[in-house]
Design an enzyme around this catalytic site. Structure first.
Site, PDB file in Angstrom:
ATOM      1  N   HIS A  78       0.845  -1.197   0.000  1.00  0.00           N
ATOM      2  CA  HIS A  78       0.000   0.000   0.000  1.00  0.00           C
ATOM      3  C   HIS A  78       0.876   1.241   0.000  1.00  0.00           C
ATOM      4  CE1 HIS A  78      -3.125   2.784   1.869  1.00  0.00           C
ATOM      5  NE2 HIS A  78      -3.718   2.289   0.785  1.00  0.00           N
ATOM      6  N   LYS A 115      -2.411   1.742  -6.696  1.00  0.00           N
ATOM      7  CA  LYS A 115      -3.003   0.728  -5.822  1.00  0.00           C
ATOM      8  C   LYS A 115      -2.566  -0.670  -6.276  1.00  0.00           C
ATOM      9  CE  LYS A 115      -5.758   3.945  -3.969  1.00  0.00           C
ATOM     10  NZ  LYS A 115      -5.520   4.458  -2.615  1.00  0.00           N
ATOM     11  N   HIS A 156       9.103   4.406 -15.494  1.00  0.00           N
ATOM     12  CA  HIS A 156       9.671   5.733 -15.233  1.00  0.00           C
ATOM     13  C   HIS A 156      10.967   5.704 -14.420  1.00  0.00           C
ATOM     14  CE1 HIS A 156       6.233   7.674 -16.969  1.00  0.00           C
ATOM     15  NE2 HIS A 156       5.396   7.230 -16.050  1.00  0.00           N
ATOM     16  N   HIS A 196       1.415   7.633 -20.256  1.00  0.00           N
ATOM     17  CA  HIS A 196       2.629   8.400 -19.962  1.00  0.00           C
ATOM     18  C   HIS A 196       3.805   7.883 -20.794  1.00  0.00           C
ATOM     19  CE1 HIS A 196       0.129   8.748 -16.264  1.00  0.00           C
ATOM     20  NE2 HIS A 196       0.491  10.007 -16.370  1.00  0.00           N
ATOM     21  N   ARG A 218      -8.354   7.563 -13.545  1.00  0.00           N
ATOM     22  CA  ARG A 218      -8.233   8.621 -12.534  1.00  0.00           C
ATOM     23  C   ARG A 218      -7.190   9.673 -12.908  1.00  0.00           C
ATOM     24  NH1 ARG A 218      -6.884   7.145  -6.195  1.00  0.00           N
ATOM     25  NH2 ARG A 218      -6.656   9.286  -5.421  1.00  0.00           N
TER      26      ARG A 218
END
Length: 434
Positions: free
Chosen positions: A19, A27, A137, A174, A267
């Site tokens: 978490h 998540k 990334h 991305h 999101r």
């Protein structure tokens, strides 16, 4: 793609229990949802399912700096105050927080990608799937964009032991900046990223004219897109681009990052792709029948991430599945009220990608490909030992009589010294190989 293709699937039941912290968009629980659907759709029957190897510090340092990896190994939520200087040095903080089990989490998802690469190298499978991977990334010296260890780069380095040319394709919203940066100077890896670009969108890289340098000049290919692209526009650009790249570059292995934040209603996303549109990209890449490592990536509306990666698993094993999510699914409440695997999702972003804009991108890409050397060849070196020996897990049949030659080969040399019993020595040997 034919159903005869062998698919290896990697999943550790602990991976969904980590978490990042309250309110953080990443998540890991999405991986538990995905696996539960894979099980309840009985897709596991079409694959070899493995609990993956856990990557070591040594494995991670094949790309990352040793001081960075050892920092990740030592830092905890309780002692983080002792590492104030290192937090800023390694870009660990708000986006990439310290959370309980951070190193173990990295070890699990990186080890799975690495083991997938080894199985592909040893031709033990045709497709390897690790939905926990794809964290594109992370840089050599620092964390970035929710990513700590770049499992993609580490897996590609393993693939390069056997493959002269590896093609990396990224459909996350991305830009795959960490992977591009790692291979920017070589023609051994071609990177192809489809992503949102502009308006200060993270990570701010991925311009069409970032094309590589030195030996890697023209082997980085970026497809910068605007808000709201839909299935039709994306696929009409994706298919001819991928086909032209494969025809020109002739990869012997493909790594496909399937970030699900390019879906509508994500999101953190701003595209309007549906699950079937996203999945069509996976279907098309797999149709070339080139050995392939398939990874996850971004995706922050977790019910849609799980739907997407389950649907794409069904594509990769060539299995038609019901549109209705099985009532036996353990997380059924996440998928109501429609309980559909591929619901129609209407994004709220107007499509800013005009036909002229997409045609211009396509033409620029084709011009770019003409500049690169087709199927660059290399002088392959002696192959280093495999990181993981798949033969280590095979036990001899106790009922099979061994030959005299084999028995003789097991006799210890007179000058060999060791301590401990035979079982411990076997375990020690296994660890040294890893």
């Amino acid at each position: 793609m034919t159903s005869s293709r062998r698919v290896s699937y990697f999943y550790d039941p602990d991976v969904g229990n980590f978490h990042y912290g309250s309110g953080h968009p990443m998540k890991p629980h999405r991986l538990s949802l995905t696996h539960d659907l894979v099980i309840n759709y009985e897709l596991f029957k079409k694959m070899e399912v493995y609990r993956p190897y856990h990557a070591s510090v040594h494995d991670m340092c094949r790309f990352h700096s040793e001081d960075y990896i050892k920092f990740l190994q030592r830092v905890t939520a309780k002692n983080v105050h002792e590492f104030a200087g290192s937090l800023s040095k390694f870009s660990v903080g708000e986006d990439c927080p310290v959370f309980p089990g951070i190193f173990e989490f990295c070890s699990i998802y990186t080890g799975a990608s690495l083991e997938g690469a080894v199985k592909l190298n040893q031709k033990a499978c045709d497709i390897a799937i690790n939905w926990a991977g794809g964290l594109h990334h992370a840089k050599k010296f620092e964390a970035s964009g929710f990513c700590y260890v770049n499992d993609i780069v580490i897996a590609i380095l393993e693939l390069l032991k056997y493959h002269p040319r590896v093609l990396y394709i990224d459909i996350d919203i991305h830009h795959g900046d960490g992977v591009q940066e790692a291979f920017y100077l070589t023609d051994r890896v071609m990177t192809l990223s489809f992503h949102k670009y502009g308006n200060m969108f993270f990570p701010g890289t991925g311009d069409m004219y970032e094309a590589g340098a030195d030996d890697g000049k023209f082997y980085s290919l970026n497809v910068p897109l605007k808000d709201g692209i839909d299935d039709q526009g994306y696929i009409q650009l994706f298919k001819p681009t991928v086909e032209a790249v494969i025809d020109r570059y002739r990869p012997t292995c493909i790594v496909l990052q399937c970030g699900a934040d390019s879906l509508a209603l994500d999101r953190l996303g701003c595209f309007n792709l549906n699950i079937k549109g996203h999945g069509e990209c996976v279907r098309f890449v797999s149709s070339f029948n080139i050995p392939m490592l398939v990874l996850g990536g971004g995706g922050y509306t977790i019910r849609n991430v799980a739907r997407c990666w389950t649907y794409e698993t069904s594509i990769l094993v060539d299995e038609t599945v019901s549109e209705k999510i099985p009532s036996s699914a353990g997380y059924l409440e996440y998928f109501g009220p429609d309980y559909s695997l591929c619901p129609e999702m209407s994004g709220s972003f107007p499509n800013a990608n005009t036909r002229q804009y997409l045609d211009n991108i396509k033409q620029t890409i084709m011009d770019h490909l003409k500049c690169m050397t087709a199927a660059p060849s290399i002088q392959m070196q002696e192959v280093p030992p495999d990181l993981l020996s798949l033969e280590l897990n095979t036990e001899p049949n106790p009922d099979t009589r061994i030959s005299q030659e084999e028995e003789d080969s097991r006799i210890d040399a007179a000058n060999e010294f060791y301590s401990g019993d035979a079982d411990n020595d076997k375990d020690t040997e296994y660890l040294e190989v890893l």
